[in-house]
Design a protein around this motif. Structure first.
Motif, PDB file in Angstrom:
ATOM      1  N   PHE B  13     -18.881 -14.640 -37.128  1.00 52.68           N
ATOM      2  CA  PHE B  13     -20.332 -14.667 -36.995  1.00 52.68           C
ATOM      3  C   PHE B  13     -20.820 -13.235 -37.144  1.00 52.68           C
ATOM      4  O   PHE B  13     -20.421 -12.370 -36.362  1.00 52.68           O
ATOM      5  CB  PHE B  13     -20.747 -15.212 -35.628  1.00 52.68           C
ATOM      6  CG  PHE B  13     -20.406 -16.665 -35.456  1.00 52.68           C
ATOM      7  CD1 PHE B  13     -21.220 -17.640 -36.004  1.00 52.68           C
ATOM      8  CD2 PHE B  13     -19.273 -17.058 -34.761  1.00 52.68           C
ATOM      9  CE1 PHE B  13     -20.910 -18.982 -35.861  1.00 52.68           C
ATOM     10  CE2 PHE B  13     -18.961 -18.397 -34.613  1.00 52.68           C
ATOM     11  CZ  PHE B  13     -19.777 -19.360 -35.173  1.00 52.68           C
ATOM     12  N   PHE B  20     -18.438 -10.796 -35.337  1.00 52.20           N
ATOM     13  CA  PHE B  20     -17.667 -11.320 -34.232  1.00 52.20           C
ATOM     14  C   PHE B  20     -16.707 -12.367 -34.791  1.00 52.20           C
ATOM     15  O   PHE B  20     -17.133 -13.334 -35.427  1.00 52.20           O
ATOM     16  CB  PHE B  20     -18.583 -11.928 -33.177  1.00 52.20           C
ATOM     17  CG  PHE B  20     -17.825 -12.652 -32.110  1.00 52.20           C
ATOM     18  CD1 PHE B  20     -16.843 -12.004 -31.372  1.00 52.20           C
ATOM     19  CD2 PHE B  20     -18.085 -13.983 -31.837  1.00 52.20           C
ATOM     20  CE1 PHE B  20     -16.137 -12.670 -30.387  1.00 52.20           C
ATOM     21  CE2 PHE B  20     -17.379 -14.653 -30.854  1.00 52.20           C
ATOM     22  CZ  PHE B  20     -16.403 -13.997 -30.127  1.00 52.20           C
ATOM     23  N   SER B  42     -12.235 -21.051 -21.875  1.00 52.39           N
ATOM     24  CA  SER B  42     -13.574 -21.098 -22.438  1.00 52.39           C
ATOM     25  C   SER B  42     -13.810 -19.868 -23.312  1.00 52.39           C
ATOM     26  O   SER B  42     -13.467 -18.758 -22.919  1.00 52.39           O
ATOM     27  CB  SER B  42     -14.584 -21.123 -21.289  1.00 52.39           C
ATOM     28  OG  SER B  42     -15.767 -21.705 -21.717  1.00 52.39           O
ATOM     29  N   GLY B  43     -14.364 -20.081 -24.497  1.00 50.55           N
ATOM     30  CA  GLY B  43     -14.669 -18.952 -25.368  1.00 50.55           C
ATOM     31  C   GLY B  43     -13.515 -18.545 -26.257  1.00 50.55           C
ATOM     32  O   GLY B  43     -13.596 -17.541 -26.954  1.00 50.55           O
ATOM     33  N   LYS B  46     -12.011 -22.729 -29.640  1.00 51.04           N
ATOM     34  CA  LYS B  46     -11.524 -24.081 -29.931  1.00 51.04           C
ATOM     35  C   LYS B  46     -12.587 -24.914 -30.656  1.00 51.04           C
ATOM     36  O   LYS B  46     -12.309 -25.550 -31.673  1.00 51.04           O
ATOM     37  CB  LYS B  46     -11.106 -24.787 -28.627  1.00 51.04           C
ATOM     38  CG  LYS B  46     -10.112 -23.999 -27.796  1.00 51.04           C
ATOM     39  CD  LYS B  46      -9.704 -24.728 -26.531  1.00 51.04           C
ATOM     40  CE  LYS B  46     -10.816 -25.007 -25.549  1.00 51.04           C
ATOM     41  NZ  LYS B  46     -11.314 -23.812 -24.846  1.00 51.04           N
ATOM     42  N   SER B  47     -13.797 -24.890 -30.099  1.00 52.36           N
ATOM     43  CA  SER B  47     -14.856 -25.705 -30.705  1.00 52.36           C
ATOM     44  C   SER B  47     -15.229 -25.191 -32.085  1.00 52.36           C
ATOM     45  O   SER B  47     -15.434 -25.967 -33.016  1.00 52.36           O
ATOM     46  CB  SER B  47     -16.107 -25.701 -29.820  1.00 52.36           C
ATOM     47  OG  SER B  47     -15.815 -26.271 -28.575  1.00 52.36           O
ATOM     48  N   VAL B  48     -15.331 -23.880 -32.205  1.00 52.70           N
ATOM     49  CA  VAL B  48     -15.694 -23.294 -33.497  1.00 52.70           C
ATOM     50  C   VAL B  48     -14.671 -23.694 -34.553  1.00 52.70           C
ATOM     51  O   VAL B  48     -15.014 -24.073 -35.679  1.00 52.70           O
ATOM     52  CB  VAL B  48     -15.815 -21.761 -33.392  1.00 52.70           C
ATOM     53  CG1 VAL B  48     -15.973 -21.133 -34.760  1.00 52.70           C
ATOM     54  CG2 VAL B  48     -16.986 -21.387 -32.498  1.00 52.70           C
ATOM     55  N   GLN B  96     -17.906 -32.827 -26.371  1.00 55.84           N
ATOM     56  CA  GLN B  96     -17.740 -32.668 -24.931  1.00 55.84           C
ATOM     57  C   GLN B  96     -18.778 -33.425 -24.109  1.00 55.84           C
ATOM     58  O   GLN B  96     -18.449 -34.073 -23.141  1.00 55.84           O
ATOM     59  CB  GLN B  96     -17.813 -31.171 -24.603  1.00 55.84           C
ATOM     60  CG  GLN B  96     -17.740 -30.868 -23.130  1.00 55.84           C
ATOM     61  CD  GLN B  96     -17.515 -29.393 -22.895  1.00 55.84           C
ATOM     62  OE1 GLN B  96     -17.208 -28.644 -23.801  1.00 55.84           O
ATOM     63  NE2 GLN B  96     -17.664 -28.961 -21.672  1.00 55.84           N
ATOM     64  N   GLU B 183     -12.736 -31.667 -26.047  1.00 56.80           N
ATOM     65  CA  GLU B 183     -12.886 -31.854 -24.603  1.00 56.80           C
ATOM     66  C   GLU B 183     -13.591 -33.167 -24.296  1.00 56.80           C
ATOM     67  O   GLU B 183     -14.658 -33.182 -23.696  1.00 56.80           O
ATOM     68  CB  GLU B 183     -13.657 -30.670 -24.010  1.00 56.80           C
ATOM     69  CG  GLU B 183     -13.038 -29.351 -24.433  1.00 56.80           C
ATOM     70  CD  GLU B 183     -13.453 -28.204 -23.541  1.00 56.80           C
ATOM     71  OE1 GLU B 183     -13.818 -28.464 -22.401  1.00 56.80           O
ATOM     72  OE2 GLU B 183     -13.376 -27.055 -24.004  1.00 56.80           O
ATOM     73  N   HIS B 216      -8.959 -27.884 -21.945  1.00 57.75           N
ATOM     74  CA  HIS B 216      -8.297 -26.791 -21.235  1.00 57.75           C
ATOM     75  C   HIS B 216      -7.457 -27.336 -20.090  1.00 57.75           C
ATOM     76  O   HIS B 216      -7.077 -26.606 -19.202  1.00 57.75           O
ATOM     77  CB  HIS B 216      -9.248 -25.672 -20.782  1.00 57.75           C
ATOM     78  CG  HIS B 216     -10.596 -26.114 -20.374  1.00 57.75           C
ATOM     79  ND1 HIS B 216     -11.741 -25.516 -20.807  1.00 57.75           N
ATOM     80  CD2 HIS B 216     -10.978 -27.107 -19.579  1.00 57.75           C
ATOM     81  CE1 HIS B 216     -12.775 -26.114 -20.292  1.00 57.75           C
ATOM     82  NE2 HIS B 216     -12.352 -27.084 -19.548  1.00 57.75           N
TER      83      HIS B 216
HETATM   84  N1  LIG Z   1     -23.247 -20.090 -33.666  1.00 59.20           N
HETATM   85  C1  LIG Z   1     -22.596 -19.067 -33.066  1.00 59.20           C
HETATM   86  N2  LIG Z   1     -23.016 -17.796 -33.246  1.00 59.20           N
HETATM   87  C2  LIG Z   1     -22.376 -16.767 -32.647  1.00 59.20           C
HETATM   88  N3  LIG Z   1     -21.310 -16.892 -31.866  1.00 59.20           N
HETATM   89  C3  LIG Z   1     -20.831 -18.134 -31.642  1.00 59.20           C
HETATM   90  C4  LIG Z   1     -21.448 -19.278 -32.224  1.00 59.20           C
HETATM   91  N4  LIG Z   1     -20.771 -20.378 -31.823  1.00 59.20           N
HETATM   92  C5  LIG Z   1     -19.789 -19.930 -31.023  1.00 59.20           C
HETATM   93  N5  LIG Z   1     -19.806 -18.589 -30.916  1.00 59.20           N
HETATM   94  C6  LIG Z   1     -18.883 -17.773 -30.139  1.00 59.20           C
HETATM   95  O1  LIG Z   1     -17.571 -18.084 -30.498  1.00 59.20           O
HETATM   96  C7  LIG Z   1     -16.722 -17.988 -29.364  1.00 59.20           C
HETATM   97  C8  LIG Z   1     -15.878 -19.218 -29.253  1.00 59.20           C
HETATM   98  O2  LIG Z   1     -16.691 -20.288 -28.880  1.00 59.20           O
HETATM   99  P1  LIG Z   1     -16.160 -21.774 -28.729  1.00 59.20           P
HETATM  100  O3  LIG Z   1     -17.330 -22.623 -28.417  1.00 59.20           O
HETATM  101  O4  LIG Z   1     -15.356 -22.151 -29.900  1.00 59.20           O
HETATM  102  O5  LIG Z   1     -15.213 -21.663 -27.470  1.00 59.20           O
HETATM  103  P2  LIG Z   1     -14.377 -22.849 -26.823  1.00 59.20           P
HETATM  104  O6  LIG Z   1     -12.959 -22.429 -26.890  1.00 59.20           O
HETATM  105  O7  LIG Z   1     -14.732 -24.135 -27.426  1.00 59.20           O
HETATM  106  O8  LIG Z   1     -14.844 -22.762 -25.335  1.00 59.20           O
HETATM  107  P3  LIG Z   1     -15.223 -23.966 -24.329  1.00 59.20           P
HETATM  108  O9  LIG Z   1     -13.955 -24.290 -23.624  1.00 59.20           O
HETATM  109  O10 LIG Z   1     -16.218 -23.328 -23.419  1.00 59.20           O
HETATM  110  O11 LIG Z   1     -15.776 -25.076 -25.135  1.00 59.20           O
HETATM  111  C9  LIG Z   1     -17.605 -17.783 -28.164  1.00 59.20           C
HETATM  112  O12 LIG Z   1     -17.495 -16.430 -27.755  1.00 59.20           O
HETATM  113  C10 LIG Z   1     -18.982 -18.067 -28.659  1.00 59.20           C
HETATM  114  O13 LIG Z   1     -19.907 -17.237 -28.044  1.00 59.20           O
END
Ligand SMILES: Nc1ncnc2c1ncn2[C@@H]1O[C@H](COP(=O)(O)OP(=O)(O)OP(=O)(O)O)[C@@H](O)[C@H]1O
Ligand SMILES: [Mg+2]
Lengths: 335, 343
Positions: B13, B20, B42-43, B46-48, B96, B183, B216
């Motif tokens: 991003f 990032f 968290s973070g 995974k979701s991304v 989720q 999740e 998780h």
């Molecule tokens: N659209 C976006 N723009 C900028 N940063 C993003 C965006 N979407 C996610 N991120 C960042 O990417 C990182 C990973 O986010 P993600 O949602 O994939 O985490 P996760 O492992 O799914 O966590 P969780 O267990 O909370 O769901 C986070 O730091 C989040 O802030």
């Protein structure tokens, strides 16, 4: 839903008291009175003045006048105009279609342009299209109606000669007023020239009056769409592999419209108050024009009655909008 | 050939100031009928990662990969049209928060039938009645009581567990070959979590679809998955078959996660949680991303970024892979001693 309606109807009582009180107080606060207005510059001998004041009931203390007025209103009587001696409600009803016609087209204009503009701005966020829509709508929003109307007249009527300057229809046409709506009446009379004339007279006033609501609707649609586009269910819709338009229209827009509909409903009050100015500038023979004349001649019953009727209409429309809100929002309908 | 084959998946991003990296060089393969668990705090991205597989990463996010194929289709630079033919049909996803994932303005039936109208069988695409019949079948398949009545319910009339069942019904409506469950039980009551998970796994077994289970909760992964990917700060820190990875974790992060599990901490005096948080956009450390939080970190960890190394299918991103007893190897003890002398 029923409880909600009842609550709203109960609320009407204090609103009614407030509106009558305000209308009554405001018009009495303006220096001068109807008798002075009749007498003109030459003045009038005190005895005759006393008699007229008594005849109009204006010699009693203000609170008594107010109570008497409210009593009359509750019996469905808004009184008669002090200048034309016509029934106030009758006058209002004859002139109101002209105002509705104007307000309707202004609203139509603002929705037809504002809604798509807002949608495009949201989808093309932070692009030239977005900046253009937001810039234009901010300009439109901050432009005073009278100034904007004069600019429109100067450019389109005077300079380009495309549209007429004022009125509802050219004097050459004599259309019997059956419904009071000029477009419908001209169509019914079968005179196409008259219809065109009426339509061309509507364009500039509608644009002048519709610009502020347009700006409000465009901005609201944009922010509402932006919010909704971030929602999980929009992501779900995309994850289903639906075509882009279907995601935007069926899921995003449908949800985004819920607050927008409310805002559109709220524009009705704005339209009716804006109509007063617009009608004056374009010599549009509606209730706005009539109210201004009423104020100028200190025609108390006309002003009080007119304000009361307009307030009633705004309240009713808002009530309808709230009910519509329940229809388009399942969460409220089933609550 | 695996059903899904991804190598070097990276999602960044970019803002005005800097980039990032949310997903950093992740490899992922999954075979038909396989269950792969993805775990991480968290973070950790995974979701991304999951969303990038469906093409749901929007501007300013960018997705890149060395290889990214699904059932023979190259997902890199795939056209909108072609992707829509896959997404929602062969690849489906559940999220989720099930209540937020259903559109509040439409009935359950509408939302189920919508997918069928686009991706269903020929009969379903042409006939509303067929779609409705199928929608009812689907609700019965996910064991929603009184399914016929639920067809006309709006999302706000459903409980969380019920809503997630509807989401599952929607996801499996066009017989996907890969289901990504992000999740799927986190937002649900503890009592229904197990039921929904059981349902999901039963359907997975019956239909033999591949399942990527993001969570998780290590216990869930331990019970259900064939393989696991442990993610940290966008990187895959350990990957391998189960139960091997959980029995002898090769990465300190996996070891720490396992130690934080309630059951293993029961014999310890107190819960061994990992202090600190996943680094975000502004505080990415040099060297190994885990180094500020790793109990084994030595100077080299703060300096050099480790690569994902190990036998095929069993990688760990650590300079000092743990051995079967859970001790760091590769000269770690020596480094530690040198450091101790120097200070
Ligand atoms: N659209 C976006 N723009 C900028 N940063 C993003 C965006 N979407 C996610 N991120 C960042 O990417 C990182 C990973 O986010 P993600 O949602 O994939 O985490 P996760 O492992 O799914 O966590 P969780 O267990 O909370 O769901 C986070 O730091 C989040 O802030
Ligand atoms: Mg997540």
């Amino acid at each position: 839903m029923l409880a909600f309606l009842l609550r709203r109807i109960v609320l009407i009582v204090p609103t009614f008291i407030g509106v009558t009180l305000l209308a009554f107080a405001l018009i009495h606060l303006i220096p001068g009175d109807p008798v002075e207005n009749i007498s003109g510059e030459r003045g009038m001998d005190p005895a005759r003045r006393e008699r007229l004041l008594h005849e109009f009931g204006l010699d009693k203390p203000l609170p008594v006048q107010y109570i008497e007025y409210v009593g009359q209103v509750l019996r469905g009587n808004l009184g008669t105009s002090l200048t034309t001696h016509e029934d106030v409600s009758t006058e209002f009803l004859t002139l109101f279609p002209a105002t509705i016609e104007l307000a309707f087209f202004a609203l139509l204009f603002s929705v037809i342009v504002g809604l798509p503009a807002g949608i495009v701005a949201a989808i093309k966020r932070n692009t030239v299209a977005d900046y253009a829509v937001m810039g234009v709508s901010l300009t439109g929003y901050s432009m005073p109606i009278f100034w904007w109307a004069l600019l429109l007249i100067l450019f389109f009527s005077v300079y380009l000669g495309w549209t007429p300057v004022s009125g509802r229809i050219s004097v050459e046409y004599d259309v019997p007023a059956t419904t009071g709506f000029m477009l419908i009446d001209t169509l019914r009379s079968g005179d196409f020239g008259a219809f065109r004339s009426a339509l061309s007279h509507l364009i500039l006033p509608s644009i002048a009056l519709g610009t502020i609501p347009l700006a409000v609707i465009a901005r609201m649609t944009r922010s509402s769409m932006l919010e909704v586009l971030r929602e999980d269910y929009v992501r779900t819709a995309r994850a289903k592999g639906l075509p882009r338009w279907q995601v935007i229209v069926v899921h995003a827009l449908r949800n985004a419209l819920i607050p927008v509909i409310t805002v559109i409903g709220l524009q009705v009050g704005l339209l009716l108050s804006g109509a007063i100015l617009t009608e004056t500038i374009f010599s549009w023979p509606g209730v706005g024009n009539w109210l201004i004349h009423g104020v100028q001649s200190r025609d108390y019953p006309v002003v009080q009655g007119g304000i009361l009727l307009i307030a009633t209409i705004v309240i009713t429309v808002n009530l309808i909008v709230d009910m519509l809100y329940g229809v388009i929002n399942p969460r409220i309908r089933h609550a | 050939m695996p059903l899904l084959d991804i190598a070097g998946l990276t999602v960044t991003f970019s803002t005005d100031a800097h980039q990032f990296i949310a997903v950093d060089d992740v490899d992922l393969t999954i075979d038909e009928g396989e269950v792969v668990g993805v775990v991480g705090e968290s973070g950790s991205g995974k979701s991304v990662m999951a969303l990038s597989l469906l093409g749901l990463i929007d501007f300013p996010g960018r997705v890149g990969a060395r290889r990214m194929t699904f059932a023979g289709h190259d997902l890199r630079g795939i056209g909108d049209r072609e992707r829509r033919d896959l997404v929602g049909k062969d690849i489906a996803m559940i999220f989720q928060d099930p209540l937020a994932s259903l559109d509040p303005c439409y009935t359950v039936a509408h939302q189920l039938m919508e997918a069928l109208a686009v991706h269903g069988t020929e009969r379903e695409r042409s006939s509303r009645v067929a779609r409705r019949t199928r929608a009812l079948e689907l609700l019965q398949q996910v064991e929603i009581p009184d399914a016929a009545a639920r067809l006309n319910a709006y999302p706000h009339q459903l409980s969380g567990g019920m809503a997630q069942r509807v989401m599952i019904a929607m996801a499996i409506s066009c017989q996907p070959r890969l289901l990504i469950a992000d999740e799927p039980t986190t937002a649900l009551d503890v009592t229904v979590q197990a039921q929904v998970l059981d349902l999901l796994l039963r359907i997975q077994r019956e239909t033999h679809m591949a399942l990527i289970l993001i969570t998780h909760d290590l216990a869930i992964v331990a019970e259900t998955a064939h393989r696991v990917i442990v993610m940290y700060a966008g990187q895959q820190v350990e990957t391998g078959p189960l139960p091997e990875v959980f029995e002898t974790p090769a990465h300190p992060y996996t070891q720490a996660l396992l130690a934080a599990l309630p059951e293993s901490s029961r014999d310890h005096a107190r819960l061994q949680a990992i202090p600190g948080v996943v680094p975000g956009a502004h505080d990415r450390p040099a060297g190994c991303l885990l180094s500020p939080r790793c109990r084994y970190a030595v100077a080299r960890c703060h300096r050099d970024e480790p690569a994902l190394l190990g036998p095929p299918g069993r990688g760990a991103r650590c300079h000092f892979r743990l051995d079967a007893q859970g001790h760091p190897t590769g000269g770690w003890a020596l480094e530690r001693r040198v450091e101790a002398i120097e200070t």
